[in-house]
Design an enzyme around this catalytic site. Structure first.
Site, PDB file in Angstrom:
ATOM      1  N   LYS A 160      -4.194  -3.166  -8.333  1.00 32.88           N
ATOM      2  CA  LYS A 160      -2.836  -3.085  -7.858  1.00 32.88           C
ATOM      3  C   LYS A 160      -2.449  -3.648  -6.336  1.00 32.88           C
ATOM      4  CE  LYS A 160      -0.919   0.117  -6.171  1.00 32.88           C
ATOM      5  NZ  LYS A 160      -0.404   0.041  -4.750  1.00 32.88           N
ATOM      6  N   THR A 218      -8.698  -4.924  -1.497  1.00 38.33           N
ATOM      7  CA  THR A 218      -7.234  -4.841  -1.719  1.00 38.33           C
ATOM      8  C   THR A 218      -6.783  -3.280  -1.692  1.00 38.33           C
ATOM      9  OG1 THR A 218      -5.189  -5.472  -2.897  1.00 38.33           O
ATOM     10  CG2 THR A 218      -7.197  -4.986  -4.105  1.00 38.33           C
TER      11      THR A 218
END
Length: 405
Positions: free
Chosen positions: A179, A190
């Protein structure tokens, strides 16, 4: 609308992994916002986390738990980052781990917590704990699709990818979900990514494989230049494949490493394609640096520039902004007369100045595309770097101005 992304592809189950997703009501009622991942006993884990000094409580607790025992469960919530919450944040994250551990009959240290959402607000522990029985009871090997949706925040599409390879004639699966759409300039991974395989390999090799994959993927993207307080990427290996154990000098290691990297690259690019308000997907390639770090520095100078990114949004081939970004990248002793700049295959700058054959309509034609390659030739050495980014639109400002409302 995410650039070049459509429906979530079919995600392959990974033997030894079960997942569930429920609507806990952490921020909004009726929204999938709590995910539980169960790892079969014997599963090995590797992880990388944010380097932000204000790392969230779940990041610190997950690091601690990883050093204590092998994980059996991941507990992921959206809607609340549990960052900037001090000692209470730690105790709240631990309380959630303890509640899941009690339901599963394991030690709390075998639960890794992950959170994403608004920074600075207390974690709604009771809301999460009350939803755990339903989550625990819904665990399924086919739960990847729901989990990909359950970890979303400002994402407009769920992000997931699978690869299958052959090792000694036996199938090995790699599946990952991620996500992220804003506050993206990872310095390790991330915002949140979870990748699993049924391959057999040591924890040392697993960590090595993850770090290589992250460096080639999540550490090559930026939406807005902001590194999150909650970034985490986990790689799990259940060892359930019938293939033999993979060792360092085995050709199968390179094959597995490539598959994991491909999944991570696909997820990383999906994050940029879904950048908040993005209308363009931009690849910045810098060639001919003295070393990779120099080339990467020049690439990020372009990818982070609001002036460059707004020009892309306007489809304006304002090449002077790109030239200026390269010039402020901090490259010592750069000979500007050796610098060439291209938009796709159109040379816009040759030897440090406007290319003599360049025409504005050529630049406009390239800039009107949804996917664009910016190539910089520094003419200083043999090392290259590549970064993926997006444009900066009106919607980026709107989405972030309204984020807490």
């Amino acid at each position: 609308m995410a650039v070049g992304l459509s429906a979530l592809p079919s995600l392959a189950a990974v033997p030894g992994i079960r997942l569930s997703t429920v609507c806990a009501g952490i921020k909004k009622p009726g929204r999938r916002d709590l995910v539980v991942v169960e790892l079969e006993e014997g599963t090995r884990c590797a992880a990388v986390f944010t380097r932000n000094a204000f790392c969230a409580a779940p990041v610190g607790l997950a690091k601690r738990h990883l050093m204590q025992q092998a994980p059996r469960y991941l507990l992921i919530n959206t809607g609340n980052a549990n960052a900037g919450t001090g000692a209470r944040g730690w105790s709240d994250a631990l309380a959630c781990c303890q509640a899941l551990a009690e339901s599963a009959g394991v030690a709390a240290a075998r639960v890794l917590p992950f959170s994403t959402g608004v920074i600075g607000e207390p974690l709604p522990v009771e809301t999460i704990v009350n939803a755990l029985p339903a989550a625990f009871g819904a665990l399924s090997a086919e739960g990847w699709d729901d989990a990909a949706h359950g970890i979303m925040t400002t994402d407009t599409v769920a992000k997931g990818l699978s690869r299958q390879i052959q090792v000694a004639g036996q199938a090995v699966t790699v599946t990952g979900i991620a996500k992220g759409a804003g506050m993206i300039r990872p310095d390790m991974a991330t915002m949140l990514a979870f990748v699993a395989t049924d391959a057999k390999l040591s924890e040392r090799l697993l960590q090595q494989c993850l770090e290589a994959a992250v460096q080639a993927s999540f550490n090559c993207i930026t939406v807005d230049g902001d590194t999150s307080t909650n970034d985490a990427c986990i790689l799990m290996a259940t060892g359930r494949s019938a293939a033999p154990e993979i060792v360092a000098d085995d050709p199968a290691y390179a094959v597995l490493s490539q598959a994991i990297t491909e999944v991570c690259v696909g997820l990383a690019q999906a994050i940029v394609r879904d950048g908040e308000g993005a209308t363009k997907f931009i690849t910045v390639e810098v060639k001919g640096g003295v070393d990779e770090e120099e080339s990467r520095r020049a690439a990020y100078a372009i990818a982070h520039s609001p002036l460059v990114k707004t020009a892309f949004f306007a489809s304006d081939p304002n090449w002077g902004r790109i030239l200026a970004a390269v010039g402020r990248a901090g490259i010592v002793g750069m000979d500007v007369e050796r610098v060439n700049i291209f938009l796709d295959d159109v040379c816009i700058v040759a030897n440090g100045e406007r290319a003599p054959d360049y025409r504005e309509e050529q630049g406009r034609e390239v800039m009107a595309e949804e996917e664009i390659i910016v190539r910089i030739e520094l003419g200083r050495g043999k090392d290259d770097a590549r970064v993926w980014t997006c444009d900066l639109s009106y919607d980026y400002v709107r989405i972030n101005a309204e984020y807490r409302t």
